[in-house]
Write a protein that holds these residues in place. Structure first.
Motif, PDB file in Angstrom:
ATOM      1  N   LEU A 149     -44.491 -28.248   2.137  1.00  0.00           N
ATOM      2  CA  LEU A 149     -42.844 -28.541   1.992  1.00  0.00           C
ATOM      3  C   LEU A 149     -42.563 -29.757   3.023  1.00  0.00           C
ATOM      4  CD1 LEU A 149     -41.051 -25.310   1.489  1.00  0.00           C
ATOM      5  CD2 LEU A 149     -41.833 -27.109  -0.217  1.00  0.00           C
ATOM      6  N   PHE A 150     -43.194 -29.991   4.450  1.00  0.00           N
ATOM      7  CA  PHE A 150     -42.545 -31.181   5.404  1.00  0.00           C
ATOM      8  C   PHE A 150     -43.136 -32.285   5.060  1.00  0.00           C
ATOM      9  CE2 PHE A 150     -41.596 -27.582   8.930  1.00  0.00           C
ATOM     10  CZ  PHE A 150     -40.097 -27.496   7.909  1.00  0.00           C
ATOM     11  N   GLU A 151     -44.339 -32.480   4.411  1.00  0.00           N
ATOM     12  CA  GLU A 151     -45.203 -33.472   4.555  1.00  0.00           C
ATOM     13  C   GLU A 151     -44.801 -34.198   2.708  1.00  0.00           C
ATOM     14  OE1 GLU A 151     -48.893 -32.627   4.080  1.00  0.00           O
ATOM     15  OE2 GLU A 151     -49.594 -33.263   5.764  1.00  0.00           O
ATOM     16  N   GLN A 152     -44.075 -33.026   1.852  1.00  0.00           N
ATOM     17  CA  GLN A 152     -43.559 -34.432   0.804  1.00  0.00           C
ATOM     18  C   GLN A 152     -42.636 -34.488   0.497  1.00  0.00           C
ATOM     19  OE1 GLN A 152     -43.415 -30.114  -2.393  1.00  0.00           O
ATOM     20  NE2 GLN A 152     -45.998 -30.988  -1.867  1.00  0.00           N
ATOM     21  N   CYS A 157     -38.592 -39.364   6.624  1.00  0.00           N
ATOM     22  CA  CYS A 157     -38.236 -39.874   8.115  1.00  0.00           C
ATOM     23  C   CYS A 157     -38.512 -39.593   9.179  1.00  0.00           C
ATOM     24  CB  CYS A 157     -36.620 -39.470   7.509  1.00  0.00           C
ATOM     25  SG  CYS A 157     -35.809 -40.044   6.525  1.00  0.00           S
ATOM     26  N   HIS A 158     -39.025 -37.784   9.393  1.00  0.00           N
ATOM     27  CA  HIS A 158     -39.315 -37.674  10.193  1.00  0.00           C
ATOM     28  C   HIS A 158     -40.960 -37.293  11.222  1.00  0.00           C
ATOM     29  CE1 HIS A 158     -34.658 -36.778  11.017  1.00  0.00           C
ATOM     30  NE2 HIS A 158     -35.109 -35.689   9.676  1.00  0.00           N
ATOM     31  N   GLY A 159     -41.347 -38.402  10.575  1.00  0.00           N
ATOM     32  CA  GLY A 159     -42.805 -38.561  11.467  1.00  0.00           C
ATOM     33  C   GLY A 159     -42.935 -39.957  11.647  1.00  0.00           C
ATOM     34  N   ALA A 160     -44.482 -40.494  11.347  1.00  0.00           N
ATOM     35  CA  ALA A 160     -45.214 -41.752  11.816  1.00  0.00           C
ATOM     36  C   ALA A 160     -44.180 -41.220  13.365  1.00  0.00           C
ATOM     37  CB  ALA A 160     -43.900 -41.969  11.260  1.00  0.00           C
ATOM     38  N   GLU A 161     -44.606 -43.230  14.017  1.00  0.00           N
ATOM     39  CA  GLU A 161     -44.253 -43.222  15.831  1.00  0.00           C
ATOM     40  C   GLU A 161     -42.231 -42.985  15.864  1.00  0.00           C
ATOM     41  OE1 GLU A 161     -47.383 -43.664  17.471  1.00  0.00           O
ATOM     42  OE2 GLU A 161     -48.408 -43.755  15.559  1.00  0.00           O
ATOM     43  N   GLU A 162     -41.987 -43.505  15.234  1.00  0.00           N
ATOM     44  CA  GLU A 162     -40.444 -43.044  15.819  1.00  0.00           C
ATOM     45  C   GLU A 162     -40.063 -42.570  14.404  1.00  0.00           C
ATOM     46  OE1 GLU A 162     -38.993 -47.209  16.855  1.00  0.00           O
ATOM     47  OE2 GLU A 162     -39.914 -47.952  18.193  1.00  0.00           O
ATOM     48  N   PRO A 163     -39.907 -40.816  14.772  1.00  0.00           N
ATOM     49  CA  PRO A 163     -39.600 -40.312  13.934  1.00  0.00           C
ATOM     50  C   PRO A 163     -37.855 -40.267  14.260  1.00  0.00           C
ATOM     51  CG  PRO A 163     -40.166 -39.246  15.045  1.00  0.00           C
ATOM     52  CD  PRO A 163     -40.552 -40.065  15.624  1.00  0.00           C
ATOM     53  N   GLU A 164     -36.758 -40.655  12.819  1.00  0.00           N
ATOM     54  CA  GLU A 164     -35.412 -40.279  13.069  1.00  0.00           C
ATOM     55  C   GLU A 164     -34.916 -39.139  14.210  1.00  0.00           C
ATOM     56  OE1 GLU A 164     -33.119 -40.858   9.948  1.00  0.00           O
ATOM     57  OE2 GLU A 164     -34.089 -42.491   9.174  1.00  0.00           O
ATOM     58  N   ALA A 165     -33.863 -39.642  14.635  1.00  0.00           N
ATOM     59  CA  ALA A 165     -33.367 -38.087  15.793  1.00  0.00           C
ATOM     60  C   ALA A 165     -34.373 -37.598  16.914  1.00  0.00           C
ATOM     61  CB  ALA A 165     -32.894 -37.040  15.261  1.00  0.00           C
ATOM     62  N   ASP A 166     -35.923 -38.428  16.483  1.00  0.00           N
ATOM     63  CA  ASP A 166     -36.833 -37.872  17.740  1.00  0.00           C
ATOM     64  C   ASP A 166     -37.751 -36.481  17.518  1.00  0.00           C
ATOM     65  OD1 ASP A 166     -38.695 -38.500  19.477  1.00  0.00           O
ATOM     66  OD2 ASP A 166     -37.349 -37.851  21.156  1.00  0.00           O
ATOM     67  N   LEU A 167     -36.898 -36.276  15.879  1.00  0.00           N
ATOM     68  CA  LEU A 167     -37.736 -35.173  15.379  1.00  0.00           C
ATOM     69  C   LEU A 167     -38.885 -34.978  14.140  1.00  0.00           C
ATOM     70  CD1 LEU A 167     -37.740 -31.771  14.561  1.00  0.00           C
ATOM     71  CD2 LEU A 167     -35.925 -32.746  12.864  1.00  0.00           C
ATOM     72  N   ASP A 168     -40.028 -34.714  14.553  1.00  0.00           N
ATOM     73  CA  ASP A 168     -41.104 -34.772  14.084  1.00  0.00           C
ATOM     74  C   ASP A 168     -41.918 -33.554  13.779  1.00  0.00           C
ATOM     75  OD1 ASP A 168     -44.161 -35.387  13.660  1.00  0.00           O
ATOM     76  OD2 ASP A 168     -44.289 -36.477  15.152  1.00  0.00           O
ATOM     77  N   LEU A 169     -41.380 -33.532  12.029  1.00  0.00           N
ATOM     78  CA  LEU A 169     -42.611 -31.801  11.092  1.00  0.00           C
ATOM     79  C   LEU A 169     -43.408 -32.146  11.197  1.00  0.00           C
ATOM     80  CD1 LEU A 169     -38.697 -32.276   9.293  1.00  0.00           C
ATOM     81  CD2 LEU A 169     -39.591 -30.667  11.445  1.00  0.00           C
ATOM     82  N   ARG A 170     -44.303 -33.432  12.026  1.00  0.00           N
ATOM     83  CA  ARG A 170     -45.745 -33.310  11.517  1.00  0.00           C
ATOM     84  C   ARG A 170     -47.222 -32.321  11.724  1.00  0.00           C
ATOM     85  NH1 ARG A 170     -47.431 -39.151  12.744  1.00  0.00           N
ATOM     86  NH2 ARG A 170     -46.293 -38.104  14.558  1.00  0.00           N
ATOM     87  N   THR A 171     -46.573 -31.591  12.743  1.00  0.00           N
ATOM     88  CA  THR A 171     -47.056 -30.590  13.249  1.00  0.00           C
ATOM     89  C   THR A 171     -46.659 -29.384  14.121  1.00  0.00           C
ATOM     90  OG1 THR A 171     -47.480 -31.373  15.692  1.00  0.00           O
ATOM     91  CG2 THR A 171     -48.764 -31.874  13.896  1.00  0.00           C
ATOM     92  N   LEU A 172     -46.490 -28.012  14.434  1.00  0.00           N
ATOM     93  CA  LEU A 172     -45.998 -26.808  14.302  1.00  0.00           C
ATOM     94  C   LEU A 172     -45.146 -26.777  15.935  1.00  0.00           C
ATOM     95  CD1 LEU A 172     -44.771 -24.341  13.699  1.00  0.00           C
ATOM     96  CD2 LEU A 172     -47.310 -23.126  14.871  1.00  0.00           C
TER      97      LEU A 172
END
Length: 936
Positions: A149-152, A157-172
């Motif tokens: 769900l997060f990937e889709q 916005c919340h992934g890659a090298e500089e995620p927004e708000a520094d929130l990365d949803l790619r991993t637990l």
């Protein structure tokens, strides 16, 4: 996509690294050493989960698993396997400090022994290599349903090298790490999880970024969070910040530093004016130049009598007496007005008036705690000494830079800890630190002496210090970087750290224990020893005499008839309140017959006991002589407690979500770019961190852009009834811009050059034409062709006339007392207590003392004072409101205080006029006493 098996393999690798289990248990019988799950967890569950369980583990310490115990708290490890000395948990429980006494959950000797052996034997856990089945299911659910769900919908916005708000949803692990503001998932509590709030409100994904998640999808995530059993089994890399503790988004830019109040004040030359004859001081040039640019000028000078009363109320808060008024009105010297100001500045009443202004700014109250009960009050013992310190320092004209240093760090200026006796200077400096003591602190009650309440007190301290000294509102930066001023959240906690060596959240002193005495520690020890010796001597003396008293009583008891003797003896030996009706009758009947007088005991003494009693009496006289010259009273002071604690940035200002460690420091926007000022003062004396002294020296440096401006603005507001900066507690972007910026800077620089002397500034202001002008509009204002003041300067911002002001509550009450002839000019000492009535009113039984000495309550001040805008104190009061209500008029007509004062006034008139005086004479005396003039 990472499959569940891969995630499980990662978790097993963590286990194998020794972070979760101890394989040594495989070949070792459980009985050989305590095992966490079997032996230790039940102890923690019963005694510790109030504060260190699942809901909100205090200071980040969660005791629900061996791994979480080993992870420790915000301040580091609490268990070091094999070492009791290095294990903070053992130190806390073995000393009885934990569990907190208020929970009444004392550990038994057997429980302590289990914890001791568990740590000594390596803090072993029974968890095997395989994760529990429910944990595996939760990890797999994230991997198979939630992460897709997060990937889709989210990782663009919340992934890659500089995620927004520094929130990365790619991993637990990165999801659990959260954003730069703190965690977004709160295991077991979806309603507390920011992620769910954003999704259910459709704030995320943003409207322009696609369709919101469906209710079914949100339900999947919500159910997963509520079920829990995942956060404890995933290693989350701590959030890191760049060197210096500032993220890139928090850096202070050159543009930020260009804001007017963040630049050092510079004194421009006073401008030229057209009507130079109206200029008495440079203040007039700044004001008149602005007036002339609008076609205006000053109003005419006020009459001599008006100036007299204006000066008296401004500097002393009292009206002039008949004699004082007559003396000034008869003084024909050209500089008579200047001499008047000098006399008033030298009056003790000056400190009572202007000290009260500073007491407002620091939020002075005499009470402890929240003070919510109108019919009961708990005093902060001895805190009135700080009020007296402020009044005395104001009268002495203590330079303001020194005045602030003494209040912030007086304890760091002298080695009071090792002094054999306190000098007057030491007592004064310790008393001065009461500035930092009177914040609302709810930790006095044992049940609320928890990290949340400790930090709440610190947050209020921050607000008091910043608004009263720097005119800055820092409170927003407690939870996030300030949205308007360049104050990063990191700066807030660096600044807070300056005070945590004294308000130490890791070694907290409750308010009831946070006081010193008027004598030194060594003196106190001597006094305690003398008091103990005195008590022992008196007890020995009493014991000897009681022995003889009993013997003589037994002898006299033989005179009582045999059949009554036992009953009489029992009656006399029974405590008075426990005697039966019959026993009371027997005591009344035989009291005189069986009474043993002291002379009888003296005559019965044998030589040995007589000598012993004489020696004891001599010792008592000697000891009482020692004690006679030593009065021990409390000082509500502040000083460093324990080792300086580790302070962390609290994400969203929540003690349960501690972030990176911060070091003490000053506000970056108020410090030169690229500088790193020393935060330890080399001038600190004694066993202290020197942090507060460093802050005080930085605050009072001539290069500090705010301090002098804030003080000058505050003094100006009390003279003119309006301020150059209309928001005296907020010189930031959301505050008001100065009406006369060049004048403010010139006054600030002049103030510092004059040695930070308030009295010199008073005289400079009060001798200006601006201050001496009339408050009324003159006839010329209405003449044909005259400038329309109402359209150009309706609020008198430009000071084209003197502002008409109302008396403050204290001056109103004090003027009534003085005019009616009741004023008691006794100065200082404990507060005059109020008398609460059943209807909630707070009355003043002693109506003669000045108002500054009345009991100052946080929530329930004297009712008469509150009607006339006396402040209710939460943190402090930098500007009082002015209201006009029907209740004020009704109070002036109907209050018992006014009625009684009118009667006193009438008697005073009668006395001064004489018994045979005619009515016109009495009327004239009444006017002279009340208004300093004859009736018109």
């Amino acid at each position: 996509m990472i499959r569940a098996s891969r995630l499980l393999r990662c978790a097993v690798a963590v286990v194998a690294a020794g972070l979760i289990v101890d394989d040594a248990l495989a070949d070792e019988p459980q009985a050989a050493a305590p095992v966490f799950e079997k032996d230790v967890l039940p102890i923690f569950t019963k005694n510790c989960f109030n504060c260190h369980g699942k809901s909100s583990p205090q200071l980040g310490l969660d005791l629900r698993s061996a791994r979480l115990v080993r992870r420790g708290s915000q301040n580091g490890p609490v268990v070091v396997p094999g070492s009791l000395d290095e294990s903070l948990l053992w130190k806390k429980v073995s000393s009885g400090e934990m569990p907190p006494k208020q929970f009444k959950l004392d550990l038994t000797k057997d429980e302590l022994a289990v914890i001791k052996r568990w740590i000594e034997s390596g803090a072993k856990s029974a968890m095997g290599m395989e994760l529990p089945q429910d944990v595996q299911q939760q990890l797999a659910l994230f991997d198979e349903e939630i992460r897709p769900l997060f990937e889709q919908r989210c990782v663009e916005c919340h992934g890659a090298e500089e995620p927004e708000a520094d929130l990365d949803l790619r991993t637990l692990p990165t999801l659990l790490r959260g954003s730069h503001s703190g965690p977004v998932v709160y295991e077991g509590f979806s309603d507390k999880s920011v992620l769910i709030r954003r999704l259910t409100s459709h704030e995320m994904p943003p409207p322009d970024a696609g369709e919101p998640l469906t209710p079914a999808e949100i339900h999947t995530i919500t159910s997963w969070i509520d079920k829990g059993r995942f956060a404890d089994f995933v290693d989350v890399e701590p959030r890191r910040t760049p060197t210096g503790g500032l993220r890139e988004s928090e850096e202070i830019t050159a543009e930020d530093r260009q804001f007017w109040s963040f630049q050092k004040p510079v004194a421009a030359d006073p401008p030229a004016v057209k009507t130079g004859e109206r200029v008495r001081t440079p203040i007039d040039q700044f004001l008149l130049a602005r007036l002339e640019s609008e076609g205006l000028t000053f109003s005419p000078d006020a009459p001599k009598l008006t100036l007299l009363r204006r000066a008296y109320f401004d500097l002393t808060g009292l009206p002039p007496t008949r004699a004082q008024a007559q003396e000034f009105l008869n003084d024909e010297r050209a500089d008579a007005y200047g001499h008047l100001i000098d006399r008033l500045l030298a009056s003790p009443s000056y400190g009572e008036r202007w000290g009260r202004h500073w007491l407002d700014a620091v939020g002075y109250v005499d009470t402890a705690g929240k003070d919510f009960n109108p019919t009961g009050v708990t005093l902060s013992d001895g805190y009135w000494r700080y009020r007296d310190y402020v009044i005395n320092a104001t009268n002495k004209d203590t330079p303001w830079d020194r005045f602030l240093v003494e209040q912030i760090a007086g304890d760091e200026l002298v080695d009071w800890r090792n002094a054999d006796s306190y000098s007057p200077e030491m007592l004064e400096l310790l008393t001065a630190t009461g500035f930092l003591r009177n914040v609302l602190d709810a930790t006095d009650e044992d049940i609320s002496n928890l990290p949340f309440d400790r930090y709440e007190a610190l947050f209020k301290l921050m607000e008091r210090v910043s608004t009263s000294t720097m005119g800055m509102t820092l409170a927003c930066a407690r939870c996030h970087s300030h949205k308007f001023d360049p104050i990063p959240q990191t700066d807030y906690y660096r600044f807070l750290s300056l005070f945590t060596s004294a308000y130490n959240p890791s070694d907290w002193l409750q308010p009831k224990h946070r006081h010193l005495y008027t004598v030194s520690r060594s003196e106190k020890a001597r006094i305690d020893r003398w008091q103990a010796e005195l008590k022992t001597a008196k007890n020995k003396q009493k014991s000897i005499r009681d022995g003889y008293r009993q013997q003589l009583f037994e002898q006299k008891l033989e005179t009582v008839a045999d059949e009554q003797r036992a009953s009489v003896k029992a009656a006399f030996e029974t405590e008075e309140e426990k005697r039966t009706k019959e026993q009371k009758a027997l005591v009344a009947k035989f009291e005189k017959q069986l009474a043993v007088a002291d002379p009888e005991i003296d005559n019965a003494l044998n030589d040995v006991d007589r000598t012993t009693l004489d020696e004891l009496q001599a010792n008592i006289r000697t000891t009482e002589g020692h004690l006679a010259g030593h009065k021990v009273e409390k000082i509500q002071a502040l000083w460093d407690v324990g080792e300086p604690p580790t302070i962390r940035l609290l994400q969203r200002g929540d003690v349960d979500f501690a972030g990176p460690i911060v070091e003490p420091g000053f506000l970056s926007a108020l410090s030169p770019a690229g500088s790193s000022p020393t935060v330890f003062s080399p001038n600190a004396i004694g066993e202290t961190a020197g942090l507060r002294l460093a802050f005080a020296e930085w605050l009072t440096s001539p290069d500090h852009p705010l301090t002098a401006r804030v003080i000058v603005n505050r003094i100006w507001q009390h003279h003119f009834g309006r301020r150059i900066v209309a928001t005296p507690d907020n010189f930031g972007a959301t505050g008001a811009a100065p009406t006369h910026p060049q004048l403010l800077d010139w006054l600030a620089v002049r103030f510092m050059r004059d040695g930070w002397s308030a009295k010199k500034l008073h005289k400079l202001i009060m001798t200006s034409t601006a201050y001496r002008q009339m408050s009324k509009r003159t006839a010329d204002n209405d003449a044909p062709g005259a400038v329309d003041l109402d359209s150009i300067d309706p609020d008198n911002t430009l000071l084209s006339r003197m502002t008409l002001r109302r008396l403050e509550a204290e001056s109103l009450r004090d003027a009534i007392i003085a005019t009616s002839g009741q004023l008691d000019d006794k100065r200082g000492g404990p507060p005059v207590m109020l008398k609460p009535l059943p209807d909630g009113q707070q009355t003043i039984p002693n109506q003669q003392r000045r108002s500054v000495y009345l009991l100052a309550r946080r929530s329930n001040p004297a009712t008469f004072m509150r009607v006339f805008d006396y402040p209710v104190i939460d943190v402090n009061c930098t500007r009082r409101s002015t209201s006009a209500t029907p209740l004020q008029s009704l109070t002036m007509i109907n209050s018992e205080f006014l009625t009684a004062s009118a009667e006193h006034f009438a008697k005073r008139i009668q006395t001064e006029a004489g018994p045979q005086a005619a009515l016109p004479r009495k009327i004239e005396i009444a006017y002279r006493l009340a208004l300093s003039r004859a009736p018109s």
